[in-house]
Design an enzyme around this catalytic site. Structure first.
Site, PDB file in Angstrom:
ATOM      1  N   GLY A   1      -8.423   8.521   6.316  1.00  0.00           N
ATOM      2  CA  GLY A   1      -9.940   8.845   4.759  1.00  0.00           C
ATOM      3  C   GLY A   1     -11.530   9.125   5.676  1.00  0.00           C
TER       4      GLY A   1
ATOM      5  CG  ASP B   1      -9.134  -1.697  -3.972  1.00  0.00           C
ATOM      6  OD1 ASP B   1      -8.064  -0.368  -4.299  1.00  0.00           O
ATOM      7  OD2 ASP B   1     -10.259  -1.928  -4.408  1.00  0.00           O
TER       8      ASP B   1
ATOM      9  CG  ASP C   1      -2.625   3.201 -13.821  1.00  0.00           C
ATOM     10  OD1 ASP C   1      -2.480   4.589 -12.761  1.00  0.00           O
ATOM     11  OD2 ASP C   1      -2.424   3.431 -14.785  1.00  0.00           O
TER      12      ASP C   1
ATOM     13  CB  THR D   1      -1.064  -0.158   1.318  1.00  0.00           C
ATOM     14  OG1 THR D   1      -1.607   0.930   1.183  1.00  0.00           O
ATOM     15  CG2 THR D   1      -0.415   0.086   2.322  1.00  0.00           C
TER      16      THR D   1
ATOM     17  CE  LYS E   1      -5.940   1.267   1.982  1.00  0.00           C
ATOM     18  NZ  LYS E   1      -6.081   0.710   0.295  1.00  0.00           N
TER      19      LYS E   1
ATOM     20  CE  LYS F   1     -10.554   2.292  10.751  1.00  0.00           C
ATOM     21  NZ  LYS F   1     -10.099   2.870   9.699  1.00  0.00           N
TER      22      LYS F   1
ATOM     23  CG  ASN G   1      -3.848   5.541   2.390  1.00  0.00           C
ATOM     24  OD1 ASN G   1      -3.283   5.959   3.661  1.00  0.00           O
ATOM     25  ND2 ASN G   1      -5.517   5.296   2.589  1.00  0.00           N
TER      26      ASN G   1
HETATM   27  P1  ITT Z   1      -2.819   1.713  -1.710  1.00  0.00           P
HETATM   28  O1  ITT Z   1      -4.262   1.489  -2.991  1.00  0.00           O
HETATM   29  O2  ITT Z   1      -2.022   2.557  -1.931  1.00  0.00           O
HETATM   30  O3  ITT Z   1      -3.944   0.855  -0.297  1.00  0.00           O
HETATM   31  P2  ITT Z   1      -5.059   3.921  -1.554  1.00  0.00           P
HETATM   32  O4  ITT Z   1      -5.416   5.355  -0.005  1.00  0.00           O
HETATM   33  O5  ITT Z   1      -5.576   4.288  -2.997  1.00  0.00           O
HETATM   34  O6  ITT Z   1      -4.064   3.335  -1.030  1.00  0.00           O
HETATM   35  P3  ITT Z   1      -7.673   2.204  -1.752  1.00  0.00           P
HETATM   36  O7  ITT Z   1      -7.423   2.659  -3.334  1.00  0.00           O
HETATM   37  O8  ITT Z   1      -8.409   0.945  -1.742  1.00  0.00           O
HETATM   38  O9  ITT Z   1      -6.319   2.816  -1.386  1.00  0.00           O
HETATM   39  O10 ITT Z   1      -8.765   3.432  -1.495  1.00  0.00           O
HETATM   40  C1  ITT Z   1      -9.329   2.900  -0.618  1.00  0.00           C
HETATM   41  C2  ITT Z   1      -9.890   4.478   0.092  1.00  0.00           C
HETATM   42  O11 ITT Z   1     -11.441   3.997   1.027  1.00  0.00           O
HETATM   43  C3  ITT Z   1      -9.428   4.584   1.213  1.00  0.00           C
HETATM   44  O12 ITT Z   1      -8.307   5.934   0.189  1.00  0.00           O
HETATM   45  C4  ITT Z   1     -10.118   6.106   1.937  1.00  0.00           C
HETATM   46  O13 ITT Z   1     -10.411   6.704   1.903  1.00  0.00           O
HETATM   47  C5  ITT Z   1     -10.824   4.437   2.114  1.00  0.00           C
HETATM   48  N1  ITT Z   1     -11.034   3.262   3.622  1.00  0.00           N
HETATM   49  C6  ITT Z   1     -10.890   2.481   3.477  1.00  0.00           C
HETATM   50  N2  ITT Z   1     -10.457   1.868   4.435  1.00  0.00           N
HETATM   51  C7  ITT Z   1     -10.167   3.082   5.443  1.00  0.00           C
HETATM   52  C8  ITT Z   1     -10.695   2.852   6.726  1.00  0.00           C
HETATM   53  O14 ITT Z   1     -10.938   2.299   7.634  1.00  0.00           O
HETATM   54  N3  ITT Z   1     -11.288   4.496   7.239  1.00  0.00           N
HETATM   55  C9  ITT Z   1     -11.561   5.259   6.423  1.00  0.00           C
HETATM   56  N4  ITT Z   1     -11.563   5.406   4.682  1.00  0.00           N
HETATM   57  C10 ITT Z   1     -11.283   4.554   4.770  1.00  0.00           C
END
Ligand code: ITT
Length: 199
Positions: A158, A74, A45, A14, A19, A180, A16
């Site tokens: 998020g 995801d 992508d 990831t 996460k 959580k 992010n």
């Molecule tokens: P990676 O693909 O690199 O893992 P990303 O942020 O692009 O990072 P995603 O495509 O899975 O990841 O997008 C999921 C989005 O959904 C994430 O950016 C958050 O905004 C939201 N999300 C997912 N899980 C969440 C959580 O536990 N709490 C709050 N928002 C969440």
């Protein structure tokens, strides 16, 4: 038989930063972690239409490039009155600057536009584990709740500040990380992963 073995290296695929601690906490202390960011792996992508499809795509991409076993998440938030949006587009609603105050405002505005009083929503997490030589396992977890505005709390990441899980009154953004992690969509997906690959 596919198993996660104690002591093995796992790439947390990831980019992010929100996460990473959640995935690491779920996996516990039995593995060595390295993140896709630390390995400078490029972000693929997300071309699939489902959480499971995109989770497998990200895990396979990281496993192929690192030659290690990789785990990817995801995930996203779905709003009942918006026909499941933003769903797989959850990250994209925050724009290129990944500003979730914009994304949360967009959810509120869309609900006003459709005149909806139903505030039901849910988070989904698909977790995929891929091996460099090809095999891949994917599972999904979900947590239901309701949306609240304005956003509350500065924990998590998020959409956490607008989501109140059905088991409580605090938003995910107000809850202790461990609280959580005990009930989240990611934890529920992980329980299934544990059953498939660890226990
Ligand atoms: P990676 O693909 O690199 O893992 P990303 O942020 O692009 O990072 P995603 O495509 O899975 O990841 O997008 C999921 C989005 O959904 C994430 O950016 C958050 O905004 C939201 N999300 C997912 N899980 C969440 C959580 O536990 N709490 C709050 N928002 C969440």
């Amino acid at each position: 038989m596919l198993r996660l073995i104690n002591g093995m290296t796992l790439v947390i695929a990831t980019h992010n930063p929100g996460k990473v601690p959640e995935i690491a906490a779920l996996l516990g202390e039995n593995y060595r972690f390295v993140t896709a960011g630390e390995l400078n792996l490029p972000e693929p992508d997300e071309t699939e239409a489902t959480f499971t499809g995109n989770a497998m795509l990200k895990a396979r991409h990281a496993a192929a490039l690192s030659s290690e076993v990789a785990i990817a998440d995801d995930s996203g938030m779905s709003v009942a009155a918006l026909d499941g949006a933003p769903g797989v587009f959850s990250a994209r609603w925050a724009g290129p600057a990944k500003d979730f105050s914009i994304a949360m405002k967009k959810v509120e505005t869309r609900l006003e536009e459709v005149g909806a009083t139903d505030r039901s929503a849910w988070f989904t997490s698909a977790l995929a584990v891929a091996w460099p030589d090809g095999p891949c396992v994917v599972v999904e977890g979900r947590v239901d709740g309701t949306l609240t505005f304005p956003p509350r709390g500065d924990r998590g990441f998020g959409y956490d500040p607008i989501f109140v899980p059905e088991t409580g009154e605090l938003t995910f953004g107000e809850m202790e990380p461990a609280a959580k992690d005990a009930i989240s969509h990611r934890a529920r997906a992980f329980a299934r992963l544990r059953a498939a690959l660890i226990d």
